[in-house]
Design a protein around this motif. Structure first.
Motif, PDB file in Angstrom:
ATOM      1  N   VAL A 102      30.136  18.709  31.429  1.00 44.16           N
ATOM      2  CA  VAL A 102      29.551  18.318  30.095  1.00 44.16           C
ATOM      3  C   VAL A 102      30.460  18.900  29.154  1.00 44.16           C
ATOM      4  CG1 VAL A 102      27.864  18.698  28.446  1.00 44.16           C
ATOM      5  CG2 VAL A 102      27.282  17.739  30.671  1.00 44.16           C
ATOM      6  N   VAL A 103      30.651  20.171  29.215  1.00 38.09           N
ATOM      7  CA  VAL A 103      31.639  21.011  28.216  1.00 38.09           C
ATOM      8  C   VAL A 103      33.093  20.377  28.263  1.00 38.09           C
ATOM      9  CG1 VAL A 103      32.734  23.330  27.614  1.00 38.09           C
ATOM     10  CG2 VAL A 103      30.002  23.228  28.221  1.00 38.09           C
ATOM     11  N   LEU A 104      33.608  20.475  29.635  1.00 40.59           N
ATOM     12  CA  LEU A 104      34.789  19.383  29.650  1.00 40.59           C
ATOM     13  C   LEU A 104      34.849  18.209  28.980  1.00 40.59           C
ATOM     14  CD1 LEU A 104      35.928  20.684  33.261  1.00 40.59           C
ATOM     15  CD2 LEU A 104      36.905  21.532  31.042  1.00 40.59           C
ATOM     16  N   HIS A 105      33.840  17.268  29.194  1.00 37.33           N
ATOM     17  CA  HIS A 105      34.031  15.959  28.418  1.00 37.33           C
ATOM     18  C   HIS A 105      33.822  16.117  27.268  1.00 37.33           C
ATOM     19  CE1 HIS A 105      33.187  11.628  28.231  1.00 37.33           C
ATOM     20  NE2 HIS A 105      32.160  12.151  27.690  1.00 37.33           N
ATOM     21  N   SER A 106      32.967  16.967  26.700  1.00 37.56           N
ATOM     22  CA  SER A 106      32.971  17.031  24.967  1.00 37.56           C
ATOM     23  C   SER A 106      34.235  17.657  24.556  1.00 37.56           C
ATOM     24  CB  SER A 106      31.781  18.139  25.028  1.00 37.56           C
ATOM     25  OG  SER A 106      31.864  18.419  23.378  1.00 37.56           O
ATOM     26  N   PHE A 107      34.671  18.471  25.255  1.00 38.59           N
ATOM     27  CA  PHE A 107      36.266  19.054  24.805  1.00 38.59           C
ATOM     28  C   PHE A 107      37.018  17.857  24.953  1.00 38.59           C
ATOM     29  CE2 PHE A 107      40.392  20.912  25.808  1.00 38.59           C
ATOM     30  CZ  PHE A 107      40.409  21.748  24.445  1.00 38.59           C
ATOM     31  N   ALA A 108      37.274  16.773  25.880  1.00 36.62           N
ATOM     32  CA  ALA A 108      38.058  15.863  25.759  1.00 36.62           C
ATOM     33  C   ALA A 108      37.853  14.866  24.717  1.00 36.62           C
ATOM     34  CB  ALA A 108      37.892  15.093  27.013  1.00 36.62           C
ATOM     35  N   LEU A 109      36.636  14.769  24.466  1.00 41.35           N
ATOM     36  CA  LEU A 109      36.374  13.789  23.180  1.00 41.35           C
ATOM     37  C   LEU A 109      36.656  14.366  21.999  1.00 41.35           C
ATOM     38  CD1 LEU A 109      32.562  12.525  24.260  1.00 41.35           C
ATOM     39  CD2 LEU A 109      34.666  11.255  24.266  1.00 41.35           C
ATOM     40  N   THR A 110      36.530  15.881  21.822  1.00 44.58           N
ATOM     41  CA  THR A 110      37.186  16.308  20.623  1.00 44.58           C
ATOM     42  C   THR A 110      38.314  16.405  20.371  1.00 44.58           C
ATOM     43  OG1 THR A 110      35.033  17.657  20.458  1.00 44.58           O
ATOM     44  CG2 THR A 110      36.533  18.406  19.280  1.00 44.58           C
ATOM     45  N   SER A 111      39.141  17.077  21.444  1.00 45.26           N
ATOM     46  CA  SER A 111      40.593  17.382  21.220  1.00 45.26           C
ATOM     47  C   SER A 111      41.552  16.372  21.850  1.00 45.26           C
ATOM     48  CB  SER A 111      40.774  18.534  22.177  1.00 45.26           C
ATOM     49  OG  SER A 111      40.805  18.140  23.319  1.00 45.26           O
ATOM     50  N   GLY A 112      41.044  15.478  22.556  1.00 45.01           N
ATOM     51  CA  GLY A 112      42.024  14.398  23.269  1.00 45.01           C
ATOM     52  C   GLY A 112      42.437  14.957  24.563  1.00 45.01           C
ATOM     53  N   LEU A 113      42.533  16.169  24.891  1.00 47.09           N
ATOM     54  CA  LEU A 113      42.757  16.877  26.104  1.00 47.09           C
ATOM     55  C   LEU A 113      41.805  16.788  27.228  1.00 47.09           C
ATOM     56  CD1 LEU A 113      44.309  20.289  24.549  1.00 47.09           C
ATOM     57  CD2 LEU A 113      45.762  18.031  25.091  1.00 47.09           C
ATOM     58  N   ARG A 114      42.153  16.382  28.333  1.00 47.67           N
ATOM     59  CA  ARG A 114      41.255  16.007  29.473  1.00 47.67           C
ATOM     60  C   ARG A 114      41.998  16.595  30.755  1.00 47.67           C
ATOM     61  NH1 ARG A 114      42.091  11.590  32.782  1.00 47.67           N
ATOM     62  NH2 ARG A 114      39.989  11.613  33.261  1.00 47.67           N
ATOM     63  N   MET A 115      41.073  16.802  31.733  1.00 47.53           N
ATOM     64  CA  MET A 115      41.253  17.381  32.753  1.00 47.53           C
ATOM     65  C   MET A 115      42.172  16.052  33.762  1.00 47.53           C
ATOM     66  SD  MET A 115      39.121  18.766  35.839  1.00 47.53           S
ATOM     67  CE  MET A 115      37.960  17.364  36.410  1.00 47.53           C
ATOM     68  N   ASN A 116      43.275  16.654  34.405  1.00 50.06           N
ATOM     69  CA  ASN A 116      44.026  15.784  35.461  1.00 50.06           C
ATOM     70  C   ASN A 116      43.245  15.760  36.421  1.00 50.06           C
ATOM     71  OD1 ASN A 116      45.833  14.318  36.967  1.00 50.06           O
ATOM     72  ND2 ASN A 116      47.527  15.150  36.124  1.00 50.06           N
ATOM     73  N   ASP A 117      42.738  14.856  37.134  1.00 53.08           N
ATOM     74  CA  ASP A 117      41.734  14.676  38.200  1.00 53.08           C
ATOM     75  C   ASP A 117      42.700  14.878  39.418  1.00 53.08           C
ATOM     76  OD1 ASP A 117      39.721  14.261  36.446  1.00 53.08           O
ATOM     77  OD2 ASP A 117      39.843  12.016  36.902  1.00 53.08           O
ATOM     78  N   ILE A 118      43.884  14.302  39.223  1.00 47.70           N
ATOM     79  CA  ILE A 118      44.509  14.389  40.681  1.00 47.70           C
ATOM     80  C   ILE A 118      45.202  15.810  41.016  1.00 47.70           C
ATOM     81  CG2 ILE A 118      46.706  13.555  41.616  1.00 47.70           C
ATOM     82  CD1 ILE A 118      46.336  10.915  39.750  1.00 47.70           C
ATOM     83  N   LYS A 119      45.298  16.457  40.068  1.00 50.77           N
ATOM     84  CA  LYS A 119      46.152  17.982  39.985  1.00 50.77           C
ATOM     85  C   LYS A 119      44.918  18.693  39.952  1.00 50.77           C
ATOM     86  CE  LYS A 119      50.159  18.183  37.697  1.00 50.77           C
ATOM     87  NZ  LYS A 119      50.887  18.466  36.322  1.00 50.77           N
ATOM     88  N   SER A 120      43.599  18.497  39.969  1.00 49.03           N
ATOM     89  CA  SER A 120      42.526  19.543  39.758  1.00 49.03           C
ATOM     90  C   SER A 120      41.925  19.723  41.111  1.00 49.03           C
ATOM     91  CB  SER A 120      41.373  19.158  38.752  1.00 49.03           C
ATOM     92  OG  SER A 120      42.251  18.930  37.417  1.00 49.03           O
ATOM     93  N   SER A 121      41.449  20.596  41.491  1.00 48.24           N
ATOM     94  CA  SER A 121      40.615  21.102  42.569  1.00 48.24           C
ATOM     95  C   SER A 121      39.526  21.936  42.226  1.00 48.24           C
ATOM     96  CB  SER A 121      41.838  21.710  43.757  1.00 48.24           C
ATOM     97  OG  SER A 121      42.773  20.925  43.937  1.00 48.24           O
ATOM     98  N   LEU A 122      38.765  21.744  43.523  1.00 46.18           N
ATOM     99  CA  LEU A 122      37.110  22.453  43.456  1.00 46.18           C
ATOM    100  C   LEU A 122      37.379  23.329  44.551  1.00 46.18           C
ATOM    101  CD1 LEU A 122      34.577  23.105  41.918  1.00 46.18           C
ATOM    102  CD2 LEU A 122      33.839  21.288  43.249  1.00 46.18           C
ATOM    103  N   PHE A 123      37.202  24.818  44.394  1.00 49.06           N
ATOM    104  CA  PHE A 123      37.310  25.710  45.474  1.00 49.06           C
ATOM    105  C   PHE A 123      35.689  26.055  45.639  1.00 49.06           C
ATOM    106  CE2 PHE A 123      41.452  25.438  43.991  1.00 49.06           C
ATOM    107  CZ  PHE A 123      42.074  25.224  45.287  1.00 49.06           C
TER     108      PHE A 123
END
Length: 141
Positions: free
Chosen positions: A53-74
């Protein structure tokens, strides 16, 4: 990125969130270096959902979003089906340790001295190149 850190802090104060066991005392949620972001939490749905939710809100506010292809969950200590569900919440793939970050292996265990040697070698090479440029002509002789 101060805005993002503040957004995480406010969200954690207002909604259920469980810190990663090794990060709870320091209340560490994120580490930011240049354009890289590492997030830490317990591997449960409420905590991961809050991060999303915080990442989504940040993306809406700043225009910067997570690159799904380069991101990993450990994740460790969780069944494979739950890993897939948590990765789906964040919209990224599941990563596997060890992984290299900034020339250092990230593992679930303490690093041995030998594993730091490539990084130390790079630092020493960089320092040597500076030394030559900073010395006067007479100092180089």
């Amino acid at each position: 990125m101060d805005y993002l850190a503040l957004a995480f802090k406010r969200a954690i104060e207002m909604r259920p969130f469980s810190f990663h066991p090794k990060c709870s005392r320091a209340k560490l949620v994120q580490l930011i270096f240049a354009d890289d972001l590492m997030l830490f939490s317990k591997a449960d749905v409420p905590s991961i959902s809050l991060l999303a939710v915080v990442l989504h809100s940040f993306a809406l506010t700043s225009g910067l979003r997570m690159n799904d292809i380069k991101s990993s969950l450990f994740i460790a200590g969780v069944h494979a089906d739950q890993k897939d569900a948590l990765a789906g919440i964040l919209g990224c793939m599941i990563g596997h340790l060890p992984v290299k970050y900034l020339g250092v292996s990230l593992t679930a265990r303490r690093l041995h001295v030998n594993e730091y040697k490539p990084l130390i070698g790079k630092i020493l090479a960089r320092i040597s190149s500076w030394e030559g440029r900073l010395l006067s002509y007479a100092g180089r002789l």
